[in-house]
Design a protein around this motif. Structure first.
Motif, PDB file in Angstrom:
ATOM      1  N   MET A   1      43.289  74.299  76.227  1.00 34.15           N
ATOM      2  CA  MET A   1      42.489  73.284  76.420  1.00 34.15           C
ATOM      3  C   MET A   1      41.227  73.241  75.491  1.00 34.15           C
ATOM      4  SD  MET A   1      41.422  70.850  78.460  1.00 34.15           S
ATOM      5  CE  MET A   1      42.482  70.870  79.946  1.00 34.15           C
ATOM      6  N   LEU A   2      40.763  74.414  75.056  1.00 36.33           N
ATOM      7  CA  LEU A   2      39.736  74.383  74.011  1.00 36.33           C
ATOM      8  C   LEU A   2      40.060  73.745  72.729  1.00 36.33           C
ATOM      9  CD1 LEU A   2      36.798  75.350  73.142  1.00 36.33           C
ATOM     10  CD2 LEU A   2      37.699  77.559  72.695  1.00 36.33           C
ATOM     11  N   ASN A   3      41.584  74.054  72.409  1.00 34.38           N
ATOM     12  CA  ASN A   3      42.208  73.383  71.126  1.00 34.38           C
ATOM     13  C   ASN A   3      42.204  71.941  71.187  1.00 34.38           C
ATOM     14  OD1 ASN A   3      42.821  75.949  70.221  1.00 34.38           O
ATOM     15  ND2 ASN A   3      44.870  75.761  70.123  1.00 34.38           N
ATOM     16  N   LEU A   4      42.176  71.539  72.440  1.00 31.66           N
ATOM     17  CA  LEU A   4      42.440  69.758  72.629  1.00 31.66           C
ATOM     18  C   LEU A   4      41.035  69.445  72.458  1.00 31.66           C
ATOM     19  CD1 LEU A   4      43.344  67.048  73.468  1.00 31.66           C
ATOM     20  CD2 LEU A   4      43.101  67.868  76.035  1.00 31.66           C
ATOM     21  N   ALA A   5      39.863  70.068  72.909  1.00 33.00           N
ATOM     22  CA  ALA A   5      38.565  69.615  72.657  1.00 33.00           C
ATOM     23  C   ALA A   5      37.865  69.414  71.318  1.00 33.00           C
ATOM     24  CB  ALA A   5      37.781  70.365  73.737  1.00 33.00           C
ATOM     25  N   ILE A   6      38.318  70.592  70.641  1.00 32.21           N
ATOM     26  CA  ILE A   6      37.982  70.822  69.349  1.00 32.21           C
ATOM     27  C   ILE A   6      38.574  69.874  68.592  1.00 32.21           C
ATOM     28  CG2 ILE A   6      38.174  72.382  67.177  1.00 32.21           C
ATOM     29  CD1 ILE A   6      35.911  73.291  69.166  1.00 32.21           C
ATOM     30  N   SER A   7      40.124  69.372  68.616  1.00 37.97           N
ATOM     31  CA  SER A   7      40.731  68.443  68.166  1.00 37.97           C
ATOM     32  C   SER A   7      40.278  66.876  68.355  1.00 37.97           C
ATOM     33  CB  SER A   7      42.129  68.500  68.538  1.00 37.97           C
ATOM     34  OG  SER A   7      42.756  69.781  68.190  1.00 37.97           O
ATOM     35  N   ILE A   8      39.838  66.544  69.643  1.00 35.43           N
ATOM     36  CA  ILE A   8      39.432  65.371  69.954  1.00 35.43           C
ATOM     37  C   ILE A   8      38.078  64.913  69.869  1.00 35.43           C
ATOM     38  CG2 ILE A   8      38.884  65.425  72.420  1.00 35.43           C
ATOM     39  CD1 ILE A   8      41.069  62.850  72.700  1.00 35.43           C
ATOM     40  N   ILE A   9      37.202  66.013  69.807  1.00 35.16           N
ATOM     41  CA  ILE A   9      35.717  65.634  69.750  1.00 35.16           C
ATOM     42  C   ILE A   9      35.361  64.885  68.363  1.00 35.16           C
ATOM     43  CG2 ILE A   9      33.633  66.841  69.369  1.00 35.16           C
ATOM     44  CD1 ILE A   9      34.105  68.700  71.542  1.00 35.16           C
ATOM     45  N   PRO A  10      35.958  65.252  67.080  1.00 38.82           N
ATOM     46  CA  PRO A  10      35.641  64.525  65.911  1.00 38.82           C
ATOM     47  C   PRO A  10      35.881  63.140  65.947  1.00 38.82           C
ATOM     48  CG  PRO A  10      36.700  66.575  65.551  1.00 38.82           C
ATOM     49  CD  PRO A  10      36.675  66.330  66.813  1.00 38.82           C
ATOM     50  N   ILE A  11      37.128  62.752  66.825  1.00 39.59           N
ATOM     51  CA  ILE A  11      37.520  61.338  66.799  1.00 39.59           C
ATOM     52  C   ILE A  11      36.589  60.539  67.666  1.00 39.59           C
ATOM     53  CG2 ILE A  11      39.564  59.804  67.692  1.00 39.59           C
ATOM     54  CD1 ILE A  11      39.963  61.113  65.105  1.00 39.59           C
ATOM     55  N   LEU A  12      36.247  61.317  68.942  1.00 36.85           N
ATOM     56  CA  LEU A  12      35.319  60.705  69.847  1.00 36.85           C
ATOM     57  C   LEU A  12      34.094  60.423  69.171  1.00 36.85           C
ATOM     58  CD1 LEU A  12      36.186  62.865  73.173  1.00 36.85           C
ATOM     59  CD2 LEU A  12      36.785  60.372  72.381  1.00 36.85           C
ATOM     60  N   LEU A  14      33.275  59.833  65.902  1.00 36.52           N
ATOM     61  CA  LEU A  14      33.608  58.861  64.938  1.00 36.52           C
ATOM     62  C   LEU A  14      33.626  57.385  65.761  1.00 36.52           C
ATOM     63  CD1 LEU A  14      34.412  57.713  62.264  1.00 36.52           C
ATOM     64  CD2 LEU A  14      36.680  57.909  62.784  1.00 36.52           C
ATOM     65  N   ILE A  15      34.269  57.343  66.972  1.00 39.14           N
ATOM     66  CA  ILE A  15      33.975  55.970  67.689  1.00 39.14           C
ATOM     67  C   ILE A  15      32.701  55.716  68.246  1.00 39.14           C
ATOM     68  CG2 ILE A  15      34.818  54.917  69.851  1.00 39.14           C
ATOM     69  CD1 ILE A  15      37.304  56.527  69.384  1.00 39.14           C
ATOM     70  N   TRP A  16      32.192  56.811  68.419  1.00 39.09           N
ATOM     71  CA  TRP A  16      30.523  56.855  68.857  1.00 39.09           C
ATOM     72  C   TRP A  16      29.803  56.205  67.848  1.00 39.09           C
ATOM     73  CZ3 TRP A  16      26.208  59.500  67.425  1.00 39.09           C
ATOM     74  CH2 TRP A  16      25.271  59.228  68.078  1.00 39.09           C
ATOM     75  N   MET A  17      29.898  56.720  66.608  1.00 37.03           N
ATOM     76  CA  MET A  17      28.914  56.562  65.436  1.00 37.03           C
ATOM     77  C   MET A  17      29.491  55.159  65.010  1.00 37.03           C
ATOM     78  SD  MET A  17      28.965  59.883  62.703  1.00 37.03           S
ATOM     79  CE  MET A  17      30.615  60.119  62.585  1.00 37.03           C
ATOM     80  N   ALA A  29      30.525  57.080  58.288  1.00 32.77           N
ATOM     81  CA  ALA A  29      31.022  57.554  59.415  1.00 32.77           C
ATOM     82  C   ALA A  29      32.337  58.369  59.173  1.00 32.77           C
ATOM     83  CB  ALA A  29      31.290  56.612  60.461  1.00 32.77           C
ATOM     84  N   LEU A  30      33.067  57.813  58.467  1.00 34.39           N
ATOM     85  CA  LEU A  30      34.443  58.426  58.101  1.00 34.39           C
ATOM     86  C   LEU A  30      34.252  59.644  57.355  1.00 34.39           C
ATOM     87  CD1 LEU A  30      36.660  55.125  57.441  1.00 34.39           C
ATOM     88  CD2 LEU A  30      36.916  57.008  59.274  1.00 34.39           C
ATOM     89  N   PRO A  31      33.668  59.496  56.074  1.00 39.83           N
ATOM     90  CA  PRO A  31      33.467  60.964  55.214  1.00 39.83           C
ATOM     91  C   PRO A  31      32.797  61.956  56.333  1.00 39.83           C
ATOM     92  CG  PRO A  31      32.841  58.937  54.083  1.00 39.83           C
ATOM     93  CD  PRO A  31      32.937  58.411  55.223  1.00 39.83           C
ATOM     94  N   VAL A  32      31.989  61.579  56.994  1.00 46.62           N
ATOM     95  CA  VAL A  32      30.971  62.557  57.966  1.00 46.62           C
ATOM     96  C   VAL A  32      32.066  63.219  58.743  1.00 46.62           C
ATOM     97  CG1 VAL A  32      29.334  62.903  59.663  1.00 46.62           C
ATOM     98  CG2 VAL A  32      28.755  61.663  57.739  1.00 46.62           C
ATOM     99  N   THR A  33      33.029  62.421  59.218  1.00 46.87           N
ATOM    100  CA  THR A  33      34.161  62.745  60.396  1.00 46.87           C
ATOM    101  C   THR A  33      34.925  63.971  59.523  1.00 46.87           C
ATOM    102  OG1 THR A  33      33.657  60.750  61.737  1.00 46.87           O
ATOM    103  CG2 THR A  33      35.689  62.283  62.035  1.00 46.87           C
ATOM    104  N   ALA A  34      35.213  63.645  58.454  1.00 49.12           N
ATOM    105  CA  ALA A  34      36.378  64.173  57.592  1.00 49.12           C
ATOM    106  C   ALA A  34      35.752  65.535  57.231  1.00 49.12           C
ATOM    107  CB  ALA A  34      36.615  63.770  56.283  1.00 49.12           C
ATOM    108  N   LEU A  35      34.156  65.497  57.019  1.00 49.67           N
ATOM    109  CA  LEU A  35      33.548  66.789  56.683  1.00 49.67           C
ATOM    110  C   LEU A  35      33.488  67.730  58.036  1.00 49.67           C
ATOM    111  CD1 LEU A  35      31.706  68.647  54.968  1.00 49.67           C
ATOM    112  CD2 LEU A  35      29.803  67.332  56.001  1.00 49.67           C
ATOM    113  N   ILE A  36      33.366  67.145  59.188  1.00 48.55           N
ATOM    114  CA  ILE A  36      33.224  67.926  60.379  1.00 48.55           C
ATOM    115  C   ILE A  36      34.650  68.624  60.962  1.00 48.55           C
ATOM    116  CG2 ILE A  36      33.094  67.776  62.975  1.00 48.55           C
ATOM    117  CD1 ILE A  36      30.987  65.371  62.527  1.00 48.55           C
TER     118      ILE A  36
END
Length: 527
Positions: A1-12, A14-17, A29-36
């Motif tokens: 579950m933690l792996n899923l959260a870590i995986s999906i949070i950056p995409i969420l 990005l959508i929010w930004m 937004a895209l380079p910032v997400t890539a950095l995260i």
């Protein structure tokens, strides 16, 4: 579950930004997400720093393919505009029909369909919308119509870039990729029966639509029948050639008043002076040359396609950080980046940038007798327009590379497996909306396919759904997402001088987008 959260949070994130009240532009937004994601790969997933750096290099280089196509497309469009060809084409199109519905279908549908096939990347709305406003239509309503109309051809826009480039990194065979294109064309064609009709309601009444419905359907099928037929054996030409055939037939139908109401109150009351054939041909020559070059270089049987893809080694160099190979067709291939399996390649002569866009521009400059000031203007305008898309694409492609590090345990696979577990075989009904979401925040069907193609593929494998069906739904979703894409809305609003209406536009274009998803989901069941 933690792996899923870590995986999906950056995409969420990005959508929010990109959707919050004061949204960040994609080039931030895209380079910032890539950095995260890069930091998470390094710290949480324990990815080797050298592998991360190699993927940064590969991702940045990968942006050369789409940005070179964008640059070539803009260069040609600016050449037509600065040389005066665009004004002649506009005047010619204006004189074809005085019927409102006829004008909207010829310019907003068929003409834009063809332009999407040739260049994509937002150019159809940028070219078609000002012409329609020039004919007297309301700019805000034209903006909504242009956004909705420019959906059906998008999976095969810019000579098929969303398909062959956007889905090209998924390990599909050429036959499988062709099948994905074929299925997406069938889905698009089914939706096209009603989507252009809904787009027309932004400008004309249902009464006008009913009185001209025969012409509307003739114009729709004139584009989509050749489009879906071509997609059975090619994933580069369907929109380009389908649009060209549809535009030609729509013009003929309008000129001879086939399916159009005989007496229609028109927006333009004054009579347009007929143009000489020589004038029209001169203005259309660059576009015609573009289409001819694309055809002869993409049809395998003519031999040029094989020559432009000749991978026979010519030069080999060691760059210190990687191995560089250049083939006889000038295919640039860099592998073993930083000693890893990471690689990158660019087909210099086959990617539709140098040939045909740049070639057509260089031929057109003397043909159109452009002076030095005009040529300078064209190149300066092009350079200024590609800066931010290049940054956004670099960010997107590095982000995608980072999301795919880790094989079966990569963030993209973790996310896909979670979606599969949640919806199972019902995922088929939602797949297109994930593609639309990708286009919504990235501004590109190609980037949507790059971002979510692997997730869709993973879900299909996990729950036992046909891979090609799900990827076709992803491709269609990326195309229909153009209707609500923030970048596209801002772009067309700026071109037409519309201020602070983005929210208003999205609230109205999201309805046909939602309907589009329902139609293609139903069609996919029968496929």
């Amino acid at each position: 579950m933690l792996n899923l959260a870590i995986s999906i949070i950056p995409i969420l994130l990005l959508i929010w930004m990109m959707t919050k009240k004061n949204a960040l532009p994609s080039y931030i937004a895209l380079p910032v997400t890539a950095l995260i994601i890069g930091i998470l790969q390094l710290i949480y997933f324990g990815t080797n720093g050298r592998l991360l750096t190699a993927n940064i290099i590969s991702g940045a280089l990968s942006a050369i393919t789409p940005i070179s196509i964008i640059a070539g497309a803009i260069l040609l469009n600016r050449t037509l505009s600065v040389s005066g060809c665009e004004d002649v084409i506009k005047q010619w199109l204006e004189g074809i029909s005085k019927n409102q519905v006829g004008q909207l279908m010829i310019i907003g549908w068929a003409f834009a369909f063809m332009i999407e096939g040739a260049s994509g990347f937002g150019t159809p709305a940028a070219i078609a919308a000002p012409i329609l406003v020039g004919l007297g239509f309301n700019p805000l309503r034209v903006a909504m119509l242009a956004l909705v109309m420019n959906s059906v051809p998008v999976s095969f826009g810019a000579v098929g870039t969303p398909t062959w480039f956007g889905l090209g990194n998924l390990g599909l065979s050429d036959a499988e990729l062709l099948h994905v294109g074929s299925l997406s064309a069938i889905m698009h064609t089914a939706a096209a029966i009603v989507i252009p009709v809904i787009a027309l309601t932004f400008i004309v009444s249902w009464q006008q639509i009913r009185r001209n419905i025969i012409f509307i359907q003739l114009s729709i099928w004139s584009c989509t029948l050749p489009y879906v037929w071509l997609a059975q054996w090619n994933y580069e030409f369907p929109a380009l050639i389908g649009g060209a055939i549809g535009l030609t037939l729509s013009i003929l139908f309008a000129r001879y008043n086939i399916g159009l109401e005989k007496k229609e109150t028109t927006v333009t009351e004054n009579t347009v002076k007929p143009l000489a054939f020589k004038q029209i041909f001169r203005a259309m020559a660059p576009t015609l040359l573009l289409i001819v070059i694309l055809i002869v270089t993409r049809i395998k049987q003519l031999g040029l396609k094989g020559m432009l893809n000749d991978a026979t080694p010519m030069w080999n160099f060691h760059l210190g950080f990687a191995d560089l190979h250049i083939s006889q067709a000038l295919i640039i291939h860099i592998n073993q980046i930083l000693g890893t399996d990471t690689a990158w390649a660019y087909k210099t002569l086959y990617v539709p940038a140098l040939i045909p866009f740049f070639l057509v521009v260089f031929v057109s400059i003397p043909f159109l007798k452009m002076n030095r000031h005009q040529v300078t203007t064209v190149f300066i305008d092009t350079a200024s327009r590609i800066k931010t898309p290049f940054i956004a694409l670099v960010g997107a492609l590095i982000m995608v590379k980072f999301m795919m590090i880790g094989g079966d345990h990569s963030p993209i696979m973790t996310t896909g497996n979670a979606f599969a577990a949640l919806l199972g075989k019902n995922w088929q009904y939602c797949a297109a909306y994930l593609g639309a979401l990708g286009a919504f925040f990235s501004g590109s069907a190609t980037v949507s396919n790059l971002t979510f193609g692997a997730i869709q593929q993973s879900i299909a494998h996990t729950v036992g759904l046909p891979e090609t069906i799900i990827l076709a739904l992803q491709s269609v979703g990326g195309a229909m997402g153009n209707m609500v894409c923030i970048n596209n809305i801002i772009a067309v609003s700026a071109i037409l001088g519309i201020a602070n209406k983005e929210g208003y536009i999205i609230k109205r274009t999201v309805i046909p987008m939602a309907l589009y998803g329902v139609i293609v989901a139903i069609v996919s069941i029968f496929l």
